[in-house]
Design a protein around this motif. Structure first.
Motif, PDB file in Angstrom:
ATOM      1  N   ALA A   1      -0.504 -11.561   4.444  1.00 31.05           N
ATOM      2  CA  ALA A   1       0.178 -10.367   3.934  1.00 31.05           C
ATOM      3  C   ALA A   1       1.291 -10.686   2.928  1.00 31.05           C
ATOM      4  N   PRO A   2       2.157 -11.674   3.174  1.00 29.98           N
ATOM      5  CA  PRO A   2       3.190 -11.972   2.170  1.00 29.98           C
ATOM      6  C   PRO A   2       2.620 -12.339   0.803  1.00 29.98           C
ATOM      7  N   VAL A   3       1.493 -13.053   0.783  1.00 34.52           N
ATOM      8  CA  VAL A   3       0.857 -13.398  -0.492  1.00 34.52           C
ATOM      9  C   VAL A   3       0.329 -12.137  -1.167  1.00 34.52           C
ATOM     10  N   MET A   4      -0.241 -11.232  -0.385  1.00 34.84           N
ATOM     11  CA  MET A   4      -0.735  -9.971  -0.934  1.00 34.84           C
ATOM     12  C   MET A   4       0.420  -9.160  -1.512  1.00 34.84           C
ATOM     13  N   ILE A   5       1.598  -9.240  -0.882  1.00 35.04           N
ATOM     14  CA  ILE A   5       2.774  -8.526  -1.386  1.00 35.04           C
ATOM     15  C   ILE A   5       3.229  -9.126  -2.704  1.00 35.04           C
ATOM     16  N   ILE A   6       3.177 -10.457  -2.823  1.00 37.53           N
ATOM     17  CA  ILE A   6       3.525 -11.126  -4.079  1.00 37.53           C
ATOM     18  C   ILE A   6       2.608 -10.636  -5.197  1.00 37.53           C
ATOM     19  N   ILE A   7       1.299 -10.628  -4.939  1.00 37.41           N
ATOM     20  CA  ILE A   7       0.325 -10.201  -5.938  1.00 37.41           C
ATOM     21  C   ILE A   7       0.557  -8.737  -6.316  1.00 37.41           C
ATOM     22  N   TYR A   8       0.810  -7.903  -5.304  1.00 39.89           N
ATOM     23  CA  TYR A   8       1.081  -6.483  -5.547  1.00 39.89           C
ATOM     24  C   TYR A   8       2.325  -6.313  -6.427  1.00 39.89           C
TER      25      TYR A   8
END
Length: 314
Positions: free
Chosen positions: A113-120
């Protein structure tokens, strides 16, 4: 109420993180040896844990917030959305991933999830991609590759449904973490998470009512596992984490929160005797390293969201 000492804070956050991680493994044990399914466990877990968290709020903090959160129509709508698309989605996808695989893989996939937040954040142009962000994403990708294939490109080392539900869990946790920000600025996290659990559990009750279970067939051991998952692995884990924030910094709690996936992996391998190859350990190390890197990176676009994720972790 006196502020807890630093030693007490360390004990609380470490214990809470371990309870979270072990809770997933105990849930897998329940699925293996009883007639309990994902729908019933998620429904019961959310309803009871949510009620207990609101009870804690009633005795320790501003009790007026418990029902005050419903007085504002906009806030009430946001809370319902968070309960259904955030809390319920995270809990269900996580437990489904455990059901089809194990707690170790499910927990590590959720921590994407933190990586997905970075991408978002980058796609929304809310942040600029940095070298540390690239390293974070690289660690996540390499970690997932080794975790899911054990180094063998031609085959998966875990069931496909585990991966699908695990990735969905990460996506759900991304929404959960981003959407809850405005609510946490107005109300205590115990109130928001407690009500979100009750909302999610109530909604799922229409699919699988908590009273529809052959309780006579459950053993004492099964009841003990249920108590651990609901009380220790959910309610007390969250409560301890919130308490620790009174004496520790968000950075320290984020770092120590990385014990959750480690606890899930170790208990899955040692207690449930799950197969875990050398390269899967390498993948686990990469993902935990990613979590630590995010916690230490002061300039990461995910820094604030990571703290929120830790404060409201399911």
């Amino acid at each position: 109420m006196n502020k807890p000492s630093r030693r007490t804070g360390l004990f609380l956050v470490i214990t809470g993180a371990i309870f979270w991680g072990v809770g997933g493994t105990v849930a897998k044990k329940l699925f293996q040896q009883s007639a309990i399914d994902v729908n019933w466990l998620v429904t019961t877990r959310l309803l009871i844990a949510g009620f207990l968290l609101l009870t804690v709020q009633f005795f320790r903090k501003d009790r007026s917030q418990i029902f005050g959160v419903w007085k504002n129509r906009r806030t009430a709508v946001q809370l319902v959305i968070f309960g259904l698309l955030g809390m319920l989605a995270v809990q269900y996808t996580y437990m489904a991933s455990i059901k089809h695989g194990n707690a170790a893989v499910a927990t590590l996939l959720q921590y994407l999830a933190p990586v997905m937040i970075i991408i978002y954040s980058i796609l929304r142009k809310q942040a600029v991609l940095t070298r540390q962000d690239l390293l974070t994403v690289l660690l996540a990708l390499v970690g997932c590759f080794f975790l899911l294939t054990n180094g063998a490109i031609s085959k998966l080392s875990v069931p496909a449904l585990t991966i699908i539900w695990g990735v969905l869990s990460g996506l759900a946790l991304t929404f959960y973490t981003l959407y809850v920000v405005p609510l946490l600025k107005q109300y205590d996290s115990l109130v928001i998470v407690g009500w979100a659990m009750i909302i999610g559990g109530f909604a799922l009750s229409f699919i699988h009512p908590p009273w529809q279970l052959d309780f006579a067939s459950l053993t004492v051991e099964t009841y003990l596992y249920l108590v651990f998952v609901i009380v220790f692995g959910t309610m007390i884990a969250f409560w301890f984490y919130i308490e620790s924030l009174q004496s520790l910094s968000p950075k320290e709690t984020s770092l120590l929160g990385s014990l959750e996936p480690l606890a899930a992996v170790l208990t899955t391998v040692v207690w449930l005797k799950a197969s875990f190859g050398f390269f899967q350990w390498v993948g686990t190390a990469c993902i935990i390293g990613m979590i630590l890197l995010l916690a230490l990176n002061k300039k990461s676009p995910v820094k604030n969201e990571l703290t929120i994720l830790e404060q409201t972790a399911p």
